[in-house]
Motif scaffolding. Structure first.
Motif, PDB file in Angstrom:
ATOM      1  N   GLY A   1      -4.329   9.787  -4.968  1.00 20.25           N
ATOM      2  CA  GLY A   1      -3.454   8.872  -4.240  1.00 20.25           C
ATOM      3  C   GLY A   1      -4.177   8.159  -3.114  1.00 20.25           C
ATOM      4  N   LEU A   2      -5.041   8.911  -2.408  1.00 21.52           N
ATOM      5  CA  LEU A   2      -5.826   8.305  -1.327  1.00 21.52           C
ATOM      6  C   LEU A   2      -6.762   7.223  -1.860  1.00 21.52           C
ATOM      7  N   LEU A   3      -7.452   7.523  -2.961  1.00 18.87           N
ATOM      8  CA  LEU A   3      -8.410   6.574  -3.514  1.00 18.87           C
ATOM      9  C   LEU A   3      -7.713   5.311  -4.030  1.00 18.87           C
ATOM     10  N   ILE A   4      -6.608   5.494  -4.737  1.00 14.28           N
ATOM     11  CA  ILE A   4      -5.878   4.335  -5.268  1.00 14.28           C
ATOM     12  C   ILE A   4      -5.304   3.499  -4.137  1.00 14.28           C
ATOM     13  N   GLY A   5      -4.744   4.173  -3.125  1.00 14.49           N
ATOM     14  CA  GLY A   5      -4.193   3.442  -1.982  1.00 14.49           C
ATOM     15  C   GLY A   5      -5.265   2.703  -1.213  1.00 14.49           C
ATOM     16  N   LEU A   6      -6.433   3.326  -1.055  1.00 17.72           N
ATOM     17  CA  LEU A   6      -7.536   2.673  -0.346  1.00 17.72           C
ATOM     18  C   LEU A   6      -8.015   1.440  -1.106  1.00 17.72           C
ATOM     19  N   LEU A   7      -8.166   1.577  -2.419  1.00 17.03           N
ATOM     20  CA  LEU A   7      -8.580   0.429  -3.235  1.00 17.03           C
ATOM     21  C   LEU A   7      -7.546  -0.690  -3.159  1.00 17.03           C
ATOM     22  N   GLU A   8      -6.278  -0.323  -3.258  1.00 23.92           N
ATOM     23  CA  GLU A   8      -5.208  -1.316  -3.159  1.00 23.92           C
ATOM     24  C   GLU A   8      -5.240  -2.015  -1.809  1.00 23.92           C
TER      25      GLU A   8
ATOM     26  N   ALA B   1       1.243   8.902   3.931  1.00 29.25           N
ATOM     27  CA  ALA B   1       2.018   8.509   2.751  1.00 29.25           C
ATOM     28  C   ALA B   1       1.815   9.503   1.608  1.00 29.25           C
ATOM     29  N   VAL B   2       0.585   9.974   1.433  1.00 29.76           N
ATOM     30  CA  VAL B   2       0.301  10.977   0.402  1.00 29.76           C
ATOM     31  C   VAL B   2       1.061  12.270   0.704  1.00 29.76           C
ATOM     32  N   GLY B   3       1.108  12.667   1.964  1.00 24.52           N
ATOM     33  CA  GLY B   3       1.843  13.871   2.328  1.00 24.52           C
ATOM     34  C   GLY B   3       3.322  13.763   1.986  1.00 24.52           C
ATOM     35  N   VAL B   4       3.934  12.623   2.315  1.00 29.71           N
ATOM     36  CA  VAL B   4       5.349  12.415   1.993  1.00 29.71           C
ATOM     37  C   VAL B   4       5.544  12.400   0.478  1.00 29.71           C
TER      38      VAL B   4
ATOM     39  N   THR C   1       0.834  -1.210   0.000  1.00 31.09           N
ATOM     40  CA  THR C   1       0.000   0.000   0.000  1.00 31.09           C
ATOM     41  C   THR C   1       0.865   1.256   0.000  1.00 31.09           C
ATOM     42  N   LEU C   2       1.937   1.235   0.772  1.00 26.40           N
ATOM     43  CA  LEU C   2       2.843   2.381   0.814  1.00 26.40           C
ATOM     44  C   LEU C   2       3.524   2.592  -0.531  1.00 26.40           C
ATOM     45  N   VAL C   3       3.985   1.518  -1.162  1.00 25.96           N
ATOM     46  CA  VAL C   3       4.692   1.636  -2.441  1.00 25.96           C
ATOM     47  C   VAL C   3       3.804   2.275  -3.498  1.00 25.96           C
ATOM     48  N   VAL C   4       2.585   1.750  -3.642  1.00 20.01           N
ATOM     49  CA  VAL C   4       1.679   2.261  -4.685  1.00 20.01           C
ATOM     50  C   VAL C   4       1.306   3.719  -4.421  1.00 20.01           C
TER      51      VAL C   4
END
Length: 372
Positions: A230-237, A271-274, A188-191
């Protein structure tokens, strides 16, 4: 053929000279590898130098005192607690204050004195199966040495002290439970990081970011617009990987889904902030990808994904406080294996929220001041 070879050599020399003449490129070649070597060298180790142990000794005889003294004297073991009642065991393991609890019943020394077999109960924190197995082996070696001594004194060929180990939260010490739950956070962090790190750098490379900045749109809304994908893609992942962990790998999900997805949201926010900070600084997509991986590799090592944080040097342990993956791994393993809820996991939520606020604020400042 000769001219072709000379052309290739010339291009290679040109690229090497351009790389070495650029100050930032020279730093990237030298600085990050040395920094990562130092982080890996100190943080990535499977040795346990300070095993946190609690002793619950209901017997005050000579044999039990001898066993406790051997454990306390081991260079790899740190006896932190002496338990007076059985109800204290759960809190120590739940809060990760100890890795294992050694329980000796009231008849232990009497049975050893008679030359009879006596049982030793070992309660292990099974959430990190690799660490639990290593700790169990250390204790087993100490008990084996004492068994040889006692058997020789009693002229007995039998084992006088028999260890009965029990792992909490991962009864069979199945390493897949520990590894797969860690991979949920890692992937999740990588994506999320790569998607957000490329967002602004891509527009800068294409020349559209300057046009975006001169529009009447406030930088805050630009930041929100870059953060939401980024939030949406990470949440889906995250949802997909969590579902596979439960349905495909048969890892029990014992805790609260609300606690799990609140942790996932805060983790993704940090993660999105970084990622946006990296993207705001980098000019090209290549730099953004490199910046993302320069953050990713130390973040994984410092998170406790594979090796315990408690075994790292103190200075390195302080660095782990800045790593959002550290907190999310505790949350996801607690929810899966421990049955954790919101109240138990609050100490892991607020650091990720703080990291998210600081990183997003910094990214917004960089957008506003057009850092190139």
């Amino acid at each position: 053929m000769k001219n072709t070879c000379l052309l290739i050599v010339g291009l290679v020399l040109k690229e090497l000279l351009a790389l070495l003449r650029d100050k930032s490129s020279r730093f990237i070649l030298i600085g990050p590898p040395i920094a990562q070597l130092l982080v890996f060298g100190y943080a990535a180790t499977y040795d346990l130098n300070d095993i946190s142990v609690a002793i619950y000794n209901e017997d005050r005889g000579a044999a039990s005192r001898e066993l406790v003294s051997h454990i306390a004297g081991s260079p790899n073991i740190d006896v932190l607690y002496t338990i007076e009642k059985e109800s204290d065991i759960s809190a120590l393991i739940d809060n990760r204050e100890v890795l294992l609890v050694l329980h000796l019943d009231s008849e232990f020394s009497a049975q050893i004195a008679k030359g009879e077999s006596a049982s030793i109960q070992l309660l292990l924190d099974g959430r990190n199966s690799n660490t639990a197995l290593i700790a169990q082996n250390y204790i087993s070696e100490i008990i084996l040495q004492l068994n040889r001594q006692w058997s020789k004194d009693k002229h007995s060929k039998n084992l006088l002290a028999i260890m009965e180990a029990r792992a909490w939260y991962n009864e069979n010490l199945n390493s897949r439970w520990f590894i797969v739950t860690g991979i949920i956070g890692l992937l999740t962090l990588v994506v999320t990081l790569i998607v957000t790190a490329l967002s602004v750098a891509r527009e800068r490379e294409q020349g559209t970011f300057d046009q975006l900045l001169v529009t009447p749109v406030h930088p805050l809304f630009i930041l929100i617009g870059k953060a939401i994908p980024g939030l949406l893609i990470g949440l889906l992942e995250g949802v997909v990987i969590i579902t596979l962990a439960v349905l495909w790998f048969d890892i029990p999900l014992r805790g609260s889904l609300v606690a799990l997805y609140l942790g996932l949201f805060l983790f993704l926010l940090s993660a999105v902030g970084v990622g946006l900070m990296i993207s705001a600084v980098c000019v090209t997509q290549q730099q953004a990808i490199l910046g993302a991986f320069l953050f990713l590799v130390p973040a994984v090592i410092l998170s406790g994904f594979a090796t315990p944080i408690s075994n790292m040097p103190d200075a390195v342990q302080y660095l782990t406080w800045l790593d959002p993956l550290r907190y999310f791994l505790i949350i996801i393993r607690s929810v899966f294996m421990e049955g954790g809820g919101l109240a138990l996991l609050w100490p892991q939520y607020w650091p990720m929220l703080l990291i998210a606020l600081l990183s997003l604020t910094t990214a917004g400042w960089l957008f506003k001041h057009r850092m190139y």
